[in-house]
Structure formats: C-alpha cells, structure tokens
Design an enzyme around this catalytic site. Structure first.
Site, PDB file in Angstrom:
ATOM      1  CG  HIS A   1      -0.380   0.279   2.523  1.00 39.40           C
ATOM      2  ND1 HIS A   1      -0.054  -0.712   3.423  1.00 39.40           N
ATOM      3  CD2 HIS A   1      -0.037   1.438   3.130  1.00 39.40           C
ATOM      4  CE1 HIS A   1       0.447  -0.172   4.520  1.00 39.40           C
ATOM      5  NE2 HIS A   1       0.471   1.129   4.367  1.00 39.40           N
TER       6      HIS A   1
ATOM      7  CG  ASP B   1       0.207  -4.060   2.883  1.00 32.09           C
ATOM      8  OD1 ASP B   1       0.290  -3.484   1.781  1.00 32.09           O
ATOM      9  OD2 ASP B   1       0.214  -3.447   3.970  1.00 32.09           O
TER      10      ASP B   1
ATOM     11  CB  SER C   1       3.151   1.731   6.251  1.00 30.62           C
ATOM     12  OG  SER C   1       1.987   1.884   7.014  1.00 30.62           O
TER      13      SER C   1
END
Length: 405
Positions: free
Chosen positions: A135, A165, A249
């Site tokens: 993402h 992911d 992230s």
C-alpha cells in the site's frame, strides 16, 4: 548628665567588645563552613547527591572522577550504551524512506507525494533490495527511496503482493552502507522487547525509534483486498504496542539483537484505542520477498474462479437462486469461471457452492483461499465438494499457477 555620660560610655564599650567577639565568631564559622563544603562536595557529587549543573571545572555527564592508587584524580568515561541503543545502531541506517509519486489527475502536471518506510535487506551485483508495503507504493507513477543520509534515488518496483501487503524495490547500491538482518519471528514470545523504526508523518521525522513489547505473536486481522467492504483475507500479523504512525508502514520491527522480526504494516486508528499496532512477521514475509524478487509476483496455486461468501448475499437467494438444501448455511459460491482454467477443465460452473476441499469445511472465501495458499502447491490435485441445483457432488481439480487476484 555625668551619670548618663558614664552609663553611655560603658554600654558603648561593652557593645563594641561584643561586636568584635561576634565578628570573630562569624569569621571563624565562615572559614570552617567553607572547609566543610570544600571537602564534602567531591564526595557528595560522586555519591550522586548533588544536583548537577554544568559549569567551569565540573565533570560533564557520562564521565566520573576516580582517584588513582597514588592519590591523583582522573576523569573516566562512562558508557551510556544499552542493548536498545546497540540494536538501533545496528539496523537504523538500513531503514529508508519510500516516496510514492503520483500525478494528481490526467489533465494536471501536479505531482502528489506520499511517504512510507522500507528496509534494505540485501546487496548484490551493484544493487540494493528494499522491502516495503504494497500500500506504500500502490498507484505510484514513480517510486523514490530516501537513504539514511538524505540522498534520494529512483527505485524500480520488482513486484508487489496485495494479499500480504508486501513489495520489493531495487536501487543502485551506491551510498548503501547497512543491510538489515532478518530474525526468526516464530521464536518470539509475548512480552519481549520490540523496537519500531521508520518515518512517522514523513521524512521530516525520518529514522524515528519507538519502543514497546510483543503484545501477541499470532493475530488474524480481517482485510478487504478489493475495496468492496467485504473481508477477502485474514492477515497473520504480530501485535505490538511500540508506536506505529502513518509513514511507519514498511519500516522495521526489530528485536533486542537488532534483527528484523517484522515489517510494520498497520495500526488500529480509533480514538478509544491506544498502542495496538501490527507487523508482518518474517516467517510470512521472507517467502513472499523471495518470490517477488525472483518472479515479480507470489506464485500461488489457483482454481481459476471468482468467489463470494454465501453470507454476502440475501438468504432468499440461497434457495431461490442457488437451490441449496435448508441445512446448508455456509460456503463459497462461484461467481465466474475463467476460460481454460483448472476449474473449467474439471467441470465447475457459475453458481456452484463449494462446501469442502479435501474434507475440510469451507464456510467462506477466506477459508477457501487459506486452504489453497497454506495447504497446497501448484500442480496438486484437490477434491472439491459442492452443491449444484440442490445436489451435492464431488470432483477433482488440478491446481495451476495463480495469474492475478
């Protein structure tokens, strides 16, 4: 008048004598007090009982004064390193910024910039390899990596996987000085230290370090992969209370040895929730990273069908459209069958409802994907139990490589 003069003269002389006595006592007391302070301060200072204030002639923090056997004083440096600082120093330069550059619209030349984190895990043949989240780079027109010294270099996306992911980037290794070491997430225990390194809120706070613990080893988090509001997958993640913020992230979750044990991925972002963050464990990440680096995708077995959970459609369709018996309460029904796919070759059709694979109950789409991705490999033959027009049937399907999600 004579009495007064005599009385005054006597009183004055007495006061003067007393004054001299008091002055002498004060002087002696000051000298003694000064000597006490002079000899007491070094002892109290070494005992840590005096407030510290840097000034001329004082010993700075991180140093102490010791007396040698021959009576001389010397300044000795004191190490302020801890296991945590050692672990961070070992890996922090391998944690980089990942910049997602996107054009704001088709008609505009304006470029929007999103920032996440990544971890350099390998150097080979003049290249360095970076793992980050899918993402973080999703939808990017161009991807750049910001190294520990602030240098920004263009990155090539080798592959990305929406299910786990994860994504792998490739950059030139010039300026890359540190490569992170992967640790074994399967040996972790709840309660042991965990340290998150990344770029919360962008590059302005690059290489930020937060400390916590492993809150839980195995958490199953529902994930909507298609954006339709339905759960398509349950991600297997580590839970930590080390602060993970937007921009973290793709960064590193490390153990006390400075080994990467997880790739920071998400947090529960609710006002009533604090200290619940998640990372993709290395046990899950490493096989995916290897596939992405080598093939550009994760090679998974597939049947070649589109599926939805029975629970996603109104109950009246169960009998009216799918013709299911009343006792069937769960399953995965087929919405489409790809031409020349393993499912078409085996004879599966649209609106068939799968309830078992190899004797394992299938209650929804997650159960079906989890069984295929965890228990089978490309080329395996599986036994599929399904309902068609109200009749329970069984057939064999030979799995092929998944082409896309």
């Amino acid at each position: 008048m004579g009495y007064y003069d005599e009385h005054y003269s006597t009183e004055t002389r007495e006061k003067r004598r007393n004054g001299k006595g008091l002055g002498l006592s004060a002087f002696v007391g000051a000298v003694i007090g000064g000597l006490i302070v002079l000899f007491s301060v070094p002892a109290l200072s070494q005992m840590g009982l005096l407030p510290y204030e840097v000034g001329q002639g004082e010993t700075p923090i991180g140093e102490v004064v010791e007396t040698t056997p021959d009576g001389l004083e010397q300044v000795v440096n004191v190490s302020v390193n801890t296991d945590i600082t050692d672990a961070v120093e070992k890996v922090s330069d391998a944690v980089v910024g990942v910049i997602n550059l996107q054009q704001s619209s088709f008609w505009s030349e304006e470029i929007n910039e999103g920032t996440g984190s990544g971890v350099i895990y390998k150097k080979a043949n003049g290249k360095a390899f970076v793992v980050t989240n899918h993402h973080v780079i999703n939808g990017a027109r161009q991807v750049e990596v910001s190294l520990a010294d602030g240098t920004r270099v263009e990155a090539n996306v080798l592959g990305a996987d929406v299910i786990t992911d994860l994504a792998v980037l490739e950059i030139d290794d010039e300026g890359v000085t540190t490569v992170a070491e992967f640790g074994n997430s399967e040996t972790l225990r709840a309660g042991e230290p965990a340290i998150a390194i990344g770029n919360p809120l962008g590059l302005r706070f690059s290489s930020s370090v937060t400390q916590g613990i492993i809150s839980a080893k195995e958490r199953s988090i529902p994930v909507d992969l298609t954006g339709n509001g339905q759960v398509d997958w349950h991600a297997e993640v580590l839970q930590t209370d080390a602060a993970i913020n937007p921009g973290n992230s793709g960064g590193a979750l490390i153990n006390i040895q400075g080994q990467v044990i997880g790739i920071n991925s998400m947090k529960i972002n609710q006002s009533a929730v604090e200290g619940i963050g998640f990372a993709i464990p290395t046990a899950v990440a490493i096989p995916v990273i290897e596939d992405l680096e080598r093939f550009g995708e994760v090679q998974r077995p597939q049947m070649g069908i589109g599926i939805r959970s029975l629970s996603e459609i109104p109950g009246y369709h169960w009998q009216e459209t799918l013709k299911l018996p009343a006792e069937v309460k769960a399953g995965a029904f087929i919405t489409s069958v790809a031409p020349m796919s393993p499912a078409e070759r085996a004879g599966l059709k649209e609106y068939d409802v799968i309830v078992e694979i190899d004797g394992t109950e299938i209650e929804n789409t997650h159960d079906l994907r989890k069984y295929l991705y965890s228990n089978t490999k490309i080329g395996d033959e599986i036994e599929v139990t399904y309902y068609r027009e109200g009749k329970k049937e069984t057939l064999q399907v030979q799995l092929a490589e998944q082409q896309s999600f």
